[in-house]
Motif scaffolding. Structure first.
Motif, short mmCIF file in Angstrom:
data_model
loop_
_atom_site.label_atom_id
_atom_site.label_comp_id
_atom_site.label_asym_id
_atom_site.label_seq_id
_atom_site.Cartn_x
_atom_site.Cartn_y
_atom_site.Cartn_z
N ARG A 342 0.83 -1.22 0.00
CA ARG A 342 0.00 0.00 0.00
C ARG A 342 0.86 1.26 0.00
NH1 ARG A 342 -3.35 -3.07 4.18
NH2 ARG A 342 -5.06 -3.98 2.94
N GLU A 347 -2.99 -1.74 -4.73
CA GLU A 347 -4.29 -2.02 -4.13
C GLU A 347 -4.25 -3.44 -3.56
OE1 GLU A 347 -8.95 -2.58 -5.50
OE2 GLU A 347 -7.58 -1.45 -6.78
N ARG A 358 -3.92 -6.42 -6.48
CA ARG A 358 -4.41 -6.11 -7.82
C ARG A 358 -3.31 -5.45 -8.64
NH1 ARG A 358 -9.34 -7.26 -8.78
NH2 ARG A 358 -10.77 -7.74 -7.07
N GLY A 360 -1.04 -3.02 -10.72
CA GLY A 360 -0.90 -1.57 -10.72
C GLY A 360 -0.97 -1.01 -12.13
N SER A 364 2.06 3.72 -11.65
CA SER A 364 1.31 4.09 -10.45
C SER A 364 2.08 3.80 -9.17
CB SER A 364 -0.04 3.36 -10.42
OG SER A 364 0.17 1.96 -10.30
#
Length: 419
Positions: A342, A347, A358, A360, A364
């Motif tokens: 995180r 995510e 999940r 990226g 990001s």
């Protein structure tokens, strides 16, 4: 990329030290791991009166089937779980009073299923502060043996410790296991016991769970070669998998390897890496494809942080299941991975025994300081993430000394070779 020289296995070195100390005669261990954990184990044996000789490439251990040579000792187990769990078990087979303590980190880790089993076998073992945790004292008078029930659902090391003890008891052991994680580590133990002259019997099925039968009679000394550490090799294999066209070969870790953690390359293969396991070593090549997967890692949970650390680069979600036992390692590894991911901008969702990461969006992820919690595997895993995300640093990079003191230098060399 040239072949990577991986240090010897921590798990195998610890078991080999126990077996060598318990065996009748002098055992030579070839290419043992030299790290904080294994040095702590060797130091503990010395405190118990065992004689160890060292050369650059081998350790020699003068075995004592009757147990420790001294009537009393204070042993500091450092951060080592194998040291903290195996040495009190070894001492119980002798005669004397032996006190064991450990670092604050190790004091937090659970021990009760093992110590309760030892008590059930008649061992006078007392926890001095918190029940089920270090420090503890063993007032040893030898172990008669017999039947015992064990829950090894938190750690397979509880079962390994009892298996290793079995031949040192007067009657042998019959261990009924009600729950068990990390089964491949138990397979390592049984194979190594065979190399030292002991054959473990097994009965499976039925309402009684798995039963392990260990005969009395002791161990015989031998010369034993330590294979490279498969968990450590996983960071280098993962580095190849996330780097298109990169290739990493680890010699000495291939077909017939004892360590179940080599199964991590099967996960990388499912994700799209090219993997070749041969008689003399294992090779992984990055193909530019990294697919999302759902994988049960109960049996190879030490590689969970490695997979979590590369999961943001997959093209779909990566879900890792059945890893509740990673919450009672050097730290709560499941939450440590989630928090650091995180911080990087990924995510993440978690449950009691699972984590899902999940993919990226390109660009990001951002560099950050990784919180290591003093855990070597967190640092080494997120070093792999750093191959794709600039600006990653660590609050405690030196904690890798637990299993691989030269990791950062070796990984820097790998990084240069991948460019």
């Amino acid at each position: 990329m040239p072949a990577v020289d991986i240090p010897g296995s921590k798990s195998i070195t610890a078991r080999a030290l126990f077996l060598a100390a318990a065996a009748d005669g002098v055992t030579t261990l070839v290419r043992p791991l030299r790290s904080d954990d294994t040095e702590g184990f060797a130091e503990g044996l010395t405190r118990l009166g065992y004689r160890l000789g060292r050369t650059p490439d081998a350790w020699q251990v003068d075995g004592r089937p009757a147990g420790p040579a001294v009537p009393e000792a204070d042993v500091y187990c450092r951060d080592g779980a194998t040291t903290a769990r195996f040495l009190p078990t070894l001492a119980a087979a002798g005669h004397g009073t032996y006190r064991f303590d450990a670092s604050e980190q190790m004091r937090r880790r659970p021990l009760l299923p093992l110590t309760q089993a030892l008590r059930d076998l008649g061992v006078d073992l007392r926890h001095e502060q918190t029940e089920g945790h270090h420090p503890l004292t063993v007032r040893a008078t030898g172990v008669e043996g017999g039947e015992v029930v064990l829950d090894a659902g938190q750690s397979s090391q509880y079962l390994t410790a009892l298996l290793l003890l079995g031949p040192l008891t007067r009657k042998g052991l019959r261990i009924r296991v009600t729950d068990l994680v990390s089964v491949p580590y138990v397979e390592i133990t049984i194979a190594m016991m065979r190399a030292f002259g002991v054959e473990v019997g097994r009965e499976t099925g039925g309402s009684q769970g798995n039963v392990f039968v260990v005969p009395p009679g002791g161990y015989r000394a031998t010369t034993y070669a330590i294979e490279p550490d498969a968990s450590t090799a996983g960071y280098f294999f993962a580095a190849a998998a996330v780097t298109p066209g990169a290739e990493v070969t680890v010699p000495g870790l291939g077909e017939g390897a004892l360590q179940g953690d080599l199964g991590f390359v099967d996960v990388l293969r499912r994700m799209g890496a090219e993997v070749s396991v041969g008689p003399d070593g294992t090779r992984v090549r990055g193909t530019g494809v990294l697919r999302g997967v759902t994988v049960n890692m109960r049996d190879i949970s030490d590689t969970m942080p490695t997979l979590a650390a590369i999961a943001p680069f997959a093209d779909g979600p990566v879900r890792i299941e059945d890893v509740a036992n990673t919450r009672v390692k050097e730290c709560d590894r499941l939450e440590a991975c989630a928090e650091n991911l995180r911080r990087l901008g990924a995510e993440v969702a978690t449950g009691l025994d699972w984590i899902e990461i999940r993919p990226g969006v390109a660009g990001s992820l951002r560099g950050t300081e990784i919180k290591s919690y003093g855990d070597h595997r967190i640092v080494m895993s997120f070093a792999v993430t750093g191959l794709r995300v600039p600006g990653i640093s660590f609050d405690d990079p030196g904690c890798v000394r637990k299993t691989f003191p030269g990791f950062h230098e070796a990984f820097a060399e790998l990084r240069d070779g991948l460019r």
